[in-house]
Write a protein that holds these residues in place. Structure first.
Motif, PDB file in Angstrom:
ATOM      1  N   GLY A  31       1.108  -1.143   0.058  1.00 33.72           N
ATOM      2  CA  GLY A  31       0.089   0.072   0.075  1.00 33.72           C
ATOM      3  C   GLY A  31       1.046   1.246  -0.060  1.00 33.72           C
ATOM      4  O   GLY A  31       2.152   1.032  -0.080  1.00 33.72           O
ATOM      5  N   ILE A  32       0.426   2.596   0.198  1.00 34.32           N
ATOM      6  CA  ILE A  32       1.102   3.554   0.097  1.00 34.32           C
ATOM      7  C   ILE A  32       1.901   3.896   1.335  1.00 34.32           C
ATOM      8  O   ILE A  32       3.210   4.055   1.061  1.00 34.32           O
ATOM      9  N   VAL A  33       1.914   2.993   2.488  1.00 36.78           N
ATOM     10  CA  VAL A  33       2.788   3.423   3.342  1.00 36.78           C
ATOM     11  C   VAL A  33       4.098   2.496   3.175  1.00 36.78           C
ATOM     12  O   VAL A  33       5.098   2.846   3.414  1.00 36.78           O
ATOM     13  N   ASP A  40       3.815  -8.564  -0.856  1.00 32.82           N
ATOM     14  CA  ASP A  40       2.337  -8.358  -0.691  1.00 32.82           C
ATOM     15  C   ASP A  40       1.643  -9.510  -0.907  1.00 32.82           C
ATOM     16  O   ASP A  40       2.061 -10.467  -1.673  1.00 32.82           O
ATOM     17  N   ARG A  41       0.692  -9.889   0.025  1.00 31.18           N
ATOM     18  CA  ARG A  41      -0.211 -11.134  -0.265  1.00 31.18           C
ATOM     19  C   ARG A  41      -1.072 -11.138  -1.470  1.00 31.18           C
ATOM     20  O   ARG A  41      -1.400 -12.172  -2.158  1.00 31.18           O
ATOM     21  N   ALA A  93      -6.558  -0.273   1.358  1.00 32.00           N
ATOM     22  CA  ALA A  93      -7.294   1.182   1.442  1.00 32.00           C
ATOM     23  C   ALA A  93      -6.471   2.011   0.474  1.00 32.00           C
ATOM     24  O   ALA A  93      -7.135   3.018  -0.138  1.00 32.00           O
ATOM     25  N   SER A  94      -5.353   1.894   0.164  1.00 34.70           N
ATOM     26  CA  SER A  94      -4.583   2.725  -0.514  1.00 34.70           C
ATOM     27  C   SER A  94      -4.932   3.131  -2.141  1.00 34.70           C
ATOM     28  O   SER A  94      -4.700   3.629  -2.884  1.00 34.70           O
ATOM     29  N   ASN A 147      -9.266   4.854  -1.827  1.00 33.67           N
ATOM     30  CA  ASN A 147      -9.117   6.101  -0.987  1.00 33.67           C
ATOM     31  C   ASN A 147      -9.782   6.961  -2.358  1.00 33.67           C
ATOM     32  O   ASN A 147      -9.749   6.895  -3.457  1.00 33.67           O
ATOM     33  N   PHE A 148      -9.782   8.328  -1.930  1.00 33.33           N
ATOM     34  CA  PHE A 148     -10.023   9.326  -2.765  1.00 33.33           C
ATOM     35  C   PHE A 148      -8.772   9.954  -3.567  1.00 33.33           C
ATOM     36  O   PHE A 148      -8.798  10.716  -4.438  1.00 33.33           O
ATOM     37  N   PHE A 161      -6.744  12.007  -2.082  1.00 32.82           N
ATOM     38  CA  PHE A 161      -6.914  13.386  -1.845  1.00 32.82           C
ATOM     39  C   PHE A 161      -5.677  13.483  -0.896  1.00 32.82           C
ATOM     40  O   PHE A 161      -5.533  13.024   0.267  1.00 32.82           O
ATOM     41  N   VAL A 175       2.624 -13.233   4.045  1.00 35.34           N
ATOM     42  CA  VAL A 175       3.510 -13.248   5.222  1.00 35.34           C
ATOM     43  C   VAL A 175       2.716 -13.640   6.780  1.00 35.34           C
ATOM     44  O   VAL A 175       1.576 -13.226   6.859  1.00 35.34           O
ATOM     45  N   GLY A 208      -7.343   8.443   8.782  1.00 32.28           N
ATOM     46  CA  GLY A 208      -7.697   8.508   7.306  1.00 32.28           C
ATOM     47  C   GLY A 208      -6.781   9.422   6.726  1.00 32.28           C
ATOM     48  O   GLY A 208      -7.111  10.118   5.934  1.00 32.28           O
ATOM     49  N   THR A 209      -5.446   9.315   6.958  1.00 29.85           N
ATOM     50  CA  THR A 209      -4.453  10.403   6.500  1.00 29.85           C
ATOM     51  C   THR A 209      -3.250   9.699   5.664  1.00 29.85           C
ATOM     52  O   THR A 209      -2.290  10.575   5.476  1.00 29.85           O
ATOM     53  N   GLY A 210      -3.327   8.356   5.209  1.00 29.86           N
ATOM     54  CA  GLY A 210      -2.104   7.942   4.957  1.00 29.86           C
ATOM     55  C   GLY A 210      -1.751   8.257   3.542  1.00 29.86           C
ATOM     56  O   GLY A 210      -0.608   8.241   3.294  1.00 29.86           O
ATOM     57  N   MET A 211      -2.891   8.811   2.470  1.00 29.93           N
ATOM     58  CA  MET A 211      -2.310   9.296   1.449  1.00 29.93           C
ATOM     59  C   MET A 211      -1.500  10.495   1.277  1.00 29.93           C
ATOM     60  O   MET A 211      -0.814  10.955   0.629  1.00 29.93           O
ATOM     61  N   SER A 212      -1.923  11.170   2.476  1.00 31.27           N
ATOM     62  CA  SER A 212      -1.594  12.623   2.717  1.00 31.27           C
ATOM     63  C   SER A 212      -0.146  12.582   3.460  1.00 31.27           C
ATOM     64  O   SER A 212       0.568  13.582   3.405  1.00 31.27           O
TER      65      SER A 212
HETATM   66  C1  LIG Z   1     -12.471   4.967   1.313  1.00 30.48           C
HETATM   67  C2  LIG Z   1     -11.312   5.595   1.859  1.00 30.48           C
HETATM   68  C3  LIG Z   1     -11.025   6.750   1.738  1.00 30.48           C
HETATM   69  C4  LIG Z   1      -9.667   7.438   2.107  1.00 30.48           C
HETATM   70  N1  LIG Z   1      -9.538   8.787   1.507  1.00 30.48           N
HETATM   71  C5  LIG Z   1      -8.261   9.216   1.991  1.00 30.48           C
HETATM   72  C6  LIG Z   1      -7.671  10.334   1.502  1.00 30.48           C
HETATM   73  O1  LIG Z   1      -8.507  11.002   0.490  1.00 30.48           O
HETATM   74  N2  LIG Z   1      -6.478  10.993   1.768  1.00 30.48           N
HETATM   75  C7  LIG Z   1      -5.902  10.442   2.812  1.00 30.48           C
HETATM   76  O2  LIG Z   1      -4.835  10.954   2.874  1.00 30.48           O
HETATM   77  N3  LIG Z   1      -6.049   9.183   3.299  1.00 30.48           N
HETATM   78  C8  LIG Z   1      -7.231   8.439   2.709  1.00 30.48           C
HETATM   79  N4  LIG Z   1      -7.730   7.331   3.445  1.00 30.48           N
HETATM   80  C9  LIG Z   1      -6.709   6.667   4.279  1.00 30.48           C
HETATM   81  C10 LIG Z   1      -5.642   5.964   3.676  1.00 30.48           C
HETATM   82  O3  LIG Z   1      -6.280   5.152   2.517  1.00 30.48           O
HETATM   83  C11 LIG Z   1      -4.808   5.001   4.212  1.00 30.48           C
HETATM   84  O4  LIG Z   1      -4.539   5.712   5.336  1.00 30.48           O
HETATM   85  C12 LIG Z   1      -3.731   4.422   3.664  1.00 30.48           C
HETATM   86  O5  LIG Z   1      -4.261   3.705   2.467  1.00 30.48           O
HETATM   87  C13 LIG Z   1      -2.966   3.293   4.392  1.00 30.48           C
HETATM   88  O6  LIG Z   1      -1.997   2.635   3.593  1.00 30.48           O
HETATM   89  P1  LIG Z   1      -1.284   1.338   3.955  1.00 30.48           P
HETATM   90  O7  LIG Z   1      -0.212   1.017   3.064  1.00 30.48           O
HETATM   91  O8  LIG Z   1      -0.983   1.207   5.501  1.00 30.48           O
HETATM   92  O9  LIG Z   1      -2.540   0.450   3.873  1.00 30.48           O
HETATM   93  P2  LIG Z   1      -3.225  -0.576   2.621  1.00 30.48           P
HETATM   94  O10 LIG Z   1      -3.276   0.209   1.324  1.00 30.48           O
HETATM   95  O11 LIG Z   1      -4.371  -1.431   3.226  1.00 30.48           O
HETATM   96  O12 LIG Z   1      -2.105  -1.584   2.558  1.00 30.48           O
HETATM   97  C14 LIG Z   1      -1.611  -2.796   3.191  1.00 30.48           C
HETATM   98  C15 LIG Z   1      -1.065  -3.859   2.375  1.00 30.48           C
HETATM   99  O13 LIG Z   1      -0.664  -4.778   3.026  1.00 30.48           O
HETATM  100  C16 LIG Z   1      -0.678  -6.029   2.530  1.00 30.48           C
HETATM  101  N5  LIG Z   1      -0.859  -7.022   3.605  1.00 30.48           N
HETATM  102  C17 LIG Z   1      -1.518  -6.921   4.639  1.00 30.48           C
HETATM  103  N6  LIG Z   1      -1.433  -8.068   5.404  1.00 30.48           N
HETATM  104  C18 LIG Z   1      -0.263  -8.934   4.689  1.00 30.48           C
HETATM  105  C19 LIG Z   1       0.299  -9.936   4.791  1.00 30.48           C
HETATM  106  N7  LIG Z   1       0.172 -10.789   6.094  1.00 30.48           N
HETATM  107  N8  LIG Z   1       1.309 -10.629   4.033  1.00 30.48           N
HETATM  108  C20 LIG Z   1       1.480  -9.773   2.798  1.00 30.48           C
HETATM  109  N9  LIG Z   1       0.738  -8.501   2.677  1.00 30.48           N
HETATM  110  C21 LIG Z   1      -0.162  -8.101   3.525  1.00 30.48           C
HETATM  111  C22 LIG Z   1      -2.247  -5.822   1.876  1.00 30.48           C
HETATM  112  O14 LIG Z   1      -2.436  -6.666   0.769  1.00 30.48           O
HETATM  113  C23 LIG Z   1      -2.113  -4.307   1.400  1.00 30.48           C
HETATM  114  O15 LIG Z   1      -1.692  -4.535   0.000  1.00 30.48           O
HETATM  115  C24 LIG Z   1      -9.001   6.718   2.994  1.00 30.48           C
HETATM  116  C25 LIG Z   1      -9.261   5.384   3.352  1.00 30.48           C
HETATM  117  C26 LIG Z   1     -10.170   4.868   2.867  1.00 30.48           C
HETATM  118  C27 LIG Z   1     -10.521   3.404   3.214  1.00 30.48           C
END
Ligand SMILES: Cc1cc2nc3c(=O)[nH]c(=O)nc-3n(C[C@H](O)[C@H](O)[C@H](O)COP(=O)(O)OP(=O)(O)OC[C@H]3O[C@@H](n4cnc5c(N)ncnc54)[C@H](O)[C@@H]3O)c2cc1C
Length: 373
Positions: free
Chosen positions: A12-14, A33-34, A41-42, A45-46, A48, A169, A354-358
């Motif tokens: 994801g974005i993180v 990634d699985r 979530a990434s 989302n918007f 944005f 994982v 809800g701030t991960g993209m930002s």
């Molecule tokens: C509908 C929606 C709208 C949003 N709008 C905004 C916005 O406009 N602006 C903003 O800043 N934030 C927004 N957010 C928040 C933002 O999307 C999240 O904070 C961010 O995407 C989190 O990123 P991440 O990489 O932690 O998680 P994720 O994108 O969920 O990525 C996690 C990844 O880990 C992988 N994974 C998990 N477990 C395992 C495992 N055991 N083995 C291997 N891989 C694994 C998953 O497959 C996934 O690809 C929104 C969220 C949602 C749901």
């Protein structure tokens, strides 16, 4: 790649933000990634990337830095920036007071406060009867479902990041990543599995009081060619959600009025965000439902509340709906970020708001600087 300097769990974005920060230091990076592509979530989302309205302090600082990284990386990775700026429209006078207070605060720097007449002249699609609007120049928006795969592709092509897709994982011991079919040894490990942290490291999730926040989203059919929204739109309900607005003095009066007039929307965590896609469609959201685990069932009532707010703000016939989806992000007692040291060379990094993209690009730089000096 034999033994990577850094293994990142989660694309994801993180996870990608950590991969970028490490690759820029010349480290050899592997991302696991699985799923066969990012599905979390990434991509739901918007897209944005929000500065205005973020909580003062770390979140705003991270948002400003991450926005700069998006600006730099997007053209290189072939990611289109669809909107620049945010347009917060006030339906109620109390909302206009919140916007005026924000504009006058140090965080309001660069923002423009408009009365209703001027706002409608500049954005003719706005409904009549609004109280005013605030335009912020600081935001940008990407189409998340396109941006994430492009970012991963560019990291592989330009920075030699190796991606292992479809590898689930099951656990991490120091710098050894165990997965369903074997293990990966690395110099260091960052766990960035988003909501997946609850399955991967349940003890961390329990300690942090992690819960799921589920959001409903919609995409309309394309609008006529004359309809062009150049900023991301938000409205009154957003001003009591975004901490930077909610911290303004008049926000208490706005909340009291919303409790009287829009109690159901507040209870379901509904607020309005609208952004236009390249094909003319509108991405519209959203709601916030908190639970131990996210429910699979979407509510038509919630979608109706979101669309009622859209009707109140835009002077266009209600558009047909082309797509509906839901996304989940974790929330915790520690917000907006859970960053835990699991060993000398192992960290778990989960955005718990809800701030991960930002904010993710700045968070990635901080973690990698702390781990690698
Ligand atoms: C509908 C929606 C709208 C949003 N709008 C905004 C916005 O406009 N602006 C903003 O800043 N934030 C927004 N957010 C928040 C933002 O999307 C999240 O904070 C961010 O995407 C989190 O990123 P991440 O990489 O932690 O998680 P994720 O994108 O969920 O990525 C996690 C990844 O880990 C992988 N994974 C998990 N477990 C395992 C495992 N055991 N083995 C291997 N891989 C694994 C998953 O497959 C996934 O690809 C929104 C969220 C949602 C749901």
């Amino acid at each position: 790649m034999s033994v990577p300097d850094l293994a990142v769990v989660g694309a994801g974005i993180v996870g990608l933000a950590h991969a970028l920060a490490a690759a820029r230091r010349g480290l050899r990076v592997m991302v696991v990634d699985r799923d066969p592509a990012a599905m979390g979530a990434s991509i739901r989302n918007f897209g944005f990337v929000t500065v205005t309205g973020q909580a003062e302090g770390d979140t705003r600082r991270r948002a400003l830095r991450s926005r700069a990284v998006w600006e730099e990386v997007a053209p290189k990775a072939g990611i289109a920036i669809h909107q620049r700026g945010a347009l917060a429209v006030a339906r109620r006078p109390e909302a206009h007071e919140v916007l005026a207070a924000y504009a006058a605060s140090p965080e309001g720097e660069g923002c423009e406060l408009h009365d209703a007449h001027h706002a409608r002249r500049r954005w003719p699609m706005l409904a009549a009867g609004l109280s005013g609007a605030l335009w912020s120049p600081h935001e940008l928006r990407v189409e998340a479902r396109e941006a994430l795969p492009r970012l991963a592709h560019w990291l592989a092509q330009e920075h030699g990041v190796e991606f292992r897709w479809g590898v689930s994982v099951t656990g991490v011991e120091e710098t050894l990543v165990r997965h369903a079919e074997g293990r990966i040894a690395a110099g260091a490990v960052v766990l960035a599995p988003g909501d997946g942290i609850r399955a991967l490291a349940p003890e961390i999730a329990r300690r942090a009081g992690l819960r799921a926040c589920r959001l409903q989203m919609l995409r309309t059919v394309p609008q006529p060619a004359a309809f062009r929204l150049d900023a991301v739109l938000l409205s009154d309900l957003s001003l009591v959600r975004y901490e930077g607005f909610a911290a303004q003095r008049p926000a208490a009066r706005l909340r009291a009025r919303l409790e009287a007039e829009a109690a159901e929307s507040l209870a379901r965590g509904v607020h309005l965000l609208v952004a236009q896609g390249a094909d003319g469609s509108l991405v519209v959201g959203d709601s916030h439902e908190y639970a131990e685990s996210a429910q699979p069932f979407s509510s038509e009532e919630v979608d109706a509340l979101i669309l009622d707010e859209l009707d109140a703000v835009l002077d266009v016939p209600r558009p047909g709906i082309a797509q509906r989806w839901a996304g989940v992000y974790p929330v915790a007692d520690v917000a907006p970020l859970l960053r835990e040291r699991l060993g000398d060379r192992t960290r778990a990094v989960v955005v718990t708001s809800g701030t991960g993209m930002s904010t993710a690009f700045a968070i990635g730089e901080e973690t990698i600087a702390e781990m690698f000096g």
